[in-house]
Structures are given as C-alpha cells and as structure tokens.
Design an enzyme around this catalytic site. Structure first.
Site, PDB file in Angstrom:
ATOM      1  N   HIS A 268       0.818  -1.213   0.000  1.00 10.72           N
ATOM      2  CA  HIS A 268       0.000   0.000   0.000  1.00 10.72           C
ATOM      3  C   HIS A 268       0.859   1.275   0.000  1.00 10.72           C
ATOM      4  O   HIS A 268       0.911   1.983  -0.995  1.00 10.72           O
ATOM      5  CB  HIS A 268      -1.002   0.037   1.159  1.00 10.72           C
ATOM      6  CG  HIS A 268      -1.943  -1.110   1.173  1.00 10.72           C
ATOM      7  ND1 HIS A 268      -2.714  -1.458   0.086  1.00 10.72           N
ATOM      8  CD2 HIS A 268      -2.231  -2.025   2.143  1.00 10.72           C
ATOM      9  CE1 HIS A 268      -3.433  -2.523   0.382  1.00 10.72           C
ATOM     10  NE2 HIS A 268      -3.163  -2.889   1.610  1.00 10.72           N
ATOM     11  N   ASP A 319      -5.572  -7.846  -3.329  1.00 11.36           N
ATOM     12  CA  ASP A 319      -5.835  -7.605  -1.910  1.00 11.36           C
ATOM     13  C   ASP A 319      -7.153  -8.223  -1.451  1.00 11.36           C
ATOM     14  O   ASP A 319      -7.258  -9.421  -1.268  1.00 11.36           O
ATOM     15  CB  ASP A 319      -5.772  -6.107  -1.637  1.00 11.36           C
ATOM     16  CG  ASP A 319      -5.691  -5.775  -0.156  1.00 11.36           C
ATOM     17  OD1 ASP A 319      -5.715  -6.709   0.676  1.00 11.36           O
ATOM     18  OD2 ASP A 319      -5.597  -4.593   0.187  1.00 11.36           O
TER      19      ASP A 319
END
Length: 453
Positions: A268, A319
């Site tokens: 991220h 994800d």
C-alpha cells in the site's frame, strides 16, 4: 517441448514480430526467437503474465456485501475491518479451500500467472489451533494444486491488536501466533508446498508495525529464506499510532530498524511523505499496490510519480479481491495519479506509453515480489505468459504499445484468451480448464455463508 508463435510479443528489449517461444518440459522458457516462421500454437499477442503480489483469498466471499453505511457517523477502513472479522469467524478449512480455488481461477482468467497469498487466517474460531498447525496453509496449497496457478505462500505473523501490545480482539484471534509457534507454522507450510510444482515459493509476512513487536519483526526476518512482505503506511490512523508508540512514522521507522532490500515488498504505502517515498524506493524494495482495494477502502493515493523518479519498482495485487481484474488495477493506478495531479499519461516515459510502463513494471516488480524467476519473456525464466485476443474490436490492427493502451484503457480482461503458468496451459479461450467445477464449489460455499454479515 511446447512451441508458441506470436505475431507480436513484448520482449525485454521491446516489441518483436513473428516470435517463436519454446517451453521446456520443466516449465521454463527454452528459447525466444524473433522473425521466425509460423509453427506450433499461433497467437496474435503474447505478453509476460504478471504475478498478483497481494491477496487475502477468503475476503473474496464478502465482495459486494459491505457497501451499506453502518451506524457510525463516518464509514472507513476500520468499520469495514470489523465486518471482515465477523465474516471470517465462521469460515472453516473446506470453505477457505473452495474460496481460494475460485480466487486463483479468476486471477488466471484475468491474466495473472502467480498468486502471492498473504495468509493470516491460521486457527479455529476462538483461536484454538487446528490439530495440524498449518491446516489452513495446506488448504491454500491444495487450491493451487487444483488450479495450477503459481503460488508464493506468505504465512503471516500477527501478535498484537495494536502498537501498545494489547491482546488480539475476538475478530483477530484466529490470526495470532508468538514467534516460536509461528516458526513451527512456517515449517508446516513449507511441507505443504512440497505437493506443488517446482515454481512454488515460501516467504514470510510480518503483518504490520501495528501487529508485530520490534522483536517479533526481527524474529520473522531471521526466518526468511525468500520474499518478506508487510503492510506499511496504509491509513493515517496507523501512521499516528506508530508515531505515538515508536517516535517515528512507519516508513522512516522501518528503514531505520530493518534490513529493507530487494527481498522486501511493502504493501500500500499510501501515506508517505516525499523523503519516505524516495528513501523506500532507493532501498530496492517493491511497492505492492492494490488500487481497486485502496479505492474501495479510502486508503489514499500512492505517490507514483515520485516513486518512479527515484527508481522504485512496483507490482499489482488484488488484496481484498472485491474485483479481480488486472487491466482495471493498472488503469485505476494511472487514473489516481491523474486525478491528484490533474494531468494525463503521467506514468508514461519517453519511448514507452502509459500502458507499456504500467504493464512492464507490474510484470517485473511482481516477479521480484513473488521471488519468482519470471516477469519477462526470456530464456531460463518460468514460462508465465498470456495471450490477448487480437481480433477483439478494440485491438484489431494495433501494433506495439497501442495494444497495451487499448487493452488497459479501452478494454477489459475479456481480451485475455490464454494463460500459462510455468508452462502449464491453464486458460484457453478465456476460460480456466476447470472453470465450471471450481465455480460450482464456490457457489456452494456462498450459499452457506451469505448470512454471516
């Protein structure tokens, strides 16, 4: 020996025409020859197939079920996380295997050749370990054996509920291990991978600076014999918590206290300051970007231009698996940069279009993050490849970079016709070889779990 022939293919040095690719019996590329006569399986466009570098497979089963606003004044990542904890509390090993197989099948049909599974659902509801400590890791491996996708399995160390060392909350208790038990779990996961082909890899994932102590992080790094992945600087509340506990922001603390190098992938990194972005890029680590999930959870926007200017590498992951789409992940990454900086074609480089830069960076960075000898069409690497439909209306007649631009910005993953993972031809005509049975198994799980939220 398989022989694949392409009208055009993206090679490390650029586009080439009439490309003959030999795949050896061990799944590696034996040779790549441009301007070769047509033979073998013929395709319009052949590309290296990227690795999906960050996945929590079980979350696919709650996709689309968290879009109603809760009683809180503001919905956020943190309220979504509570829903996720409630959902996973009933999942058993059979559920997890069926969900993982469906996720891996969708990854393959989207054009990914490898699943890097950031795996933290280890124990029974209530936190009691299974009789086989690595039962859930074995189920991820079993799913990979069925789908044929390349697997890099990352067992996750998760110790605490926050930087202050507070105990895991009820929703997190299934994740928890101390370093000693985690070491045994990793050994069991390594054993589980022995049922898979030679391209399977094992890595380590200390979950985050919120969930592991400095000592736990050091212990996990010491265990690593391959990739090391970690969530980092995803949410502002996380940054504030790490700052309060450790006296530094997450990226700065990690660079000062851990041996971050090319074996690392930091996931991220949407909350970084300019000097942190430049410092992390120079470490050689891969930025693991998940633009669809980061958009869904309101994480923020990765500083892609500054990262690129500092020589940083990135890859793409799905994800939460709310939507598994390689082309859409890449498109969302570029569009996020445009929205923030009010420009166009921001990640393009001289001589390489936006689509080409996005795709090649994702393929090369994903291979590095997976610890996988892939990412390019080159002799000696695993034959991770995808074929695009040259007859698709938006691709017909296009050459070179325009093919990637049209696929990523005008098309979608329905343009992916064939996919090979380490030479295993798993997707043909856009469908996985076991599509119907895997989908039926997933549908049965969904019937059992729809009432969990």
């Amino acid at each position: 020996m398989q022989v694949i022939w392409a009208e055009q293919a993206l090679l490390p040095e650029g586009w080439a025409e009439h490309v003959r690719i030999e795949i050896a019996a061990d799944g590696r590329i034996a040779s790549v020859t441009a301007r070769a006569p047509r033979e073998g399986q013929a395709h319009a466009v052949i590309l290296p197939a990227p690795a999906n570098l960050h996945s929590h497979a079980f979350q696919r089963a709650m996709a689309g079920l968290t879009e109603a606003r809760g009683p809180a004044v503001g919905d956020s990542f943190w309220t979504w996380r509570q829903l996720m904890f409630r959902f996973l509390d009933r999942l058993d090993p059979d559920h997890v295997e069926a969900i993982a197989a469906y996720v891996q099948m969708q990854m393959l049909e989207a054009g990914y050749a490898c699943n890097v599974e950031f795996h933290y659902l280890h124990h029974r509801p209530g936190g009691l370990p299974y009789d086989d400590l690595s039962e859930m890791s074995s189920r991820i491996a079993a799913a990979s054996a069925r789908t044929g996708i390349g697997l890099t399995l990352l067992p996750v160390l998760y110790q605490y509920g926050g930087c202050d060392g507070r105990p895991l909350a009820p929703g997190q208790i299934r994740f928890g291990n101390d370093p000693d038990r985690f070491a045994r779990l990793v050994q069991g996961a390594e054993t589980a991978l022995r049922c898979l082909p030679a391209d399977a890899r094992l890595g380590i994932a200390p979950h985050s600076l919120r969930a592991v102590s400095p000592e736990g992080l050091a212990a996990a790094v010491a265990m690593a014999r391959g990739p090391i992945h970690m969530h980092l600087a995803e949410q502002q509340a996380e940054v504030d918590e790490v700052m309060a506990a450790h006296g530094a922001r997450p990226v700065r603390w990690l660079l000062d206290h851990a041996p971050v190098d090319q074996d690392w992938c930091l996931i991220h990194c949407t909350q970084m300051q300019p000097d942190e972005t430049q410092g992390l890029a120079r470490s050689g680590a891969v930025a693991g970007l998940c633009p669809i999930t980061e958009s869904s959870l309101g994480d923020g926007i990765f500083d892609g231009l500054r990262w690129q200017a500092a020589g940083g590498r990135f890859g793409i992951g799905s994800d939460s698996n709310i939507r598994i789409s390689l082309s859409e992940e890449l498109r969302t990454l570029e569009y996020s940069q445009r929205l923030r900086d009010r420009g166009r074609a921001l990640l393009a480089r001289p001589g390489a279009s936006t689509g080409r830069v996005l795709f090649q960076c994702a393929a090369q960075g994903g291979a590095q993050a997976a610890g996988r000898l892939a990412g390019e069409l080159r002799a000696g690497l695993w034959a991770d490849m995808l074929a695009l439909d040259g007859a698709a209306v938006d691709l017909a007649g296009l050459r070179g970079d325009s093919v990637l631009d049209a696929w990523i910005f005008a098309g979608d993953d329905r343009m992916v016709l064939d996919v090979w993972s380490a030479g295993r031809h798993l997707v043909s005509g856009g469908r996985h070889r076991d599509h119907d049975a895997i989908t039926a198994g997933y549908a049965r799980v969904m019937q059992q779990t729809r009432d969990m939220l």
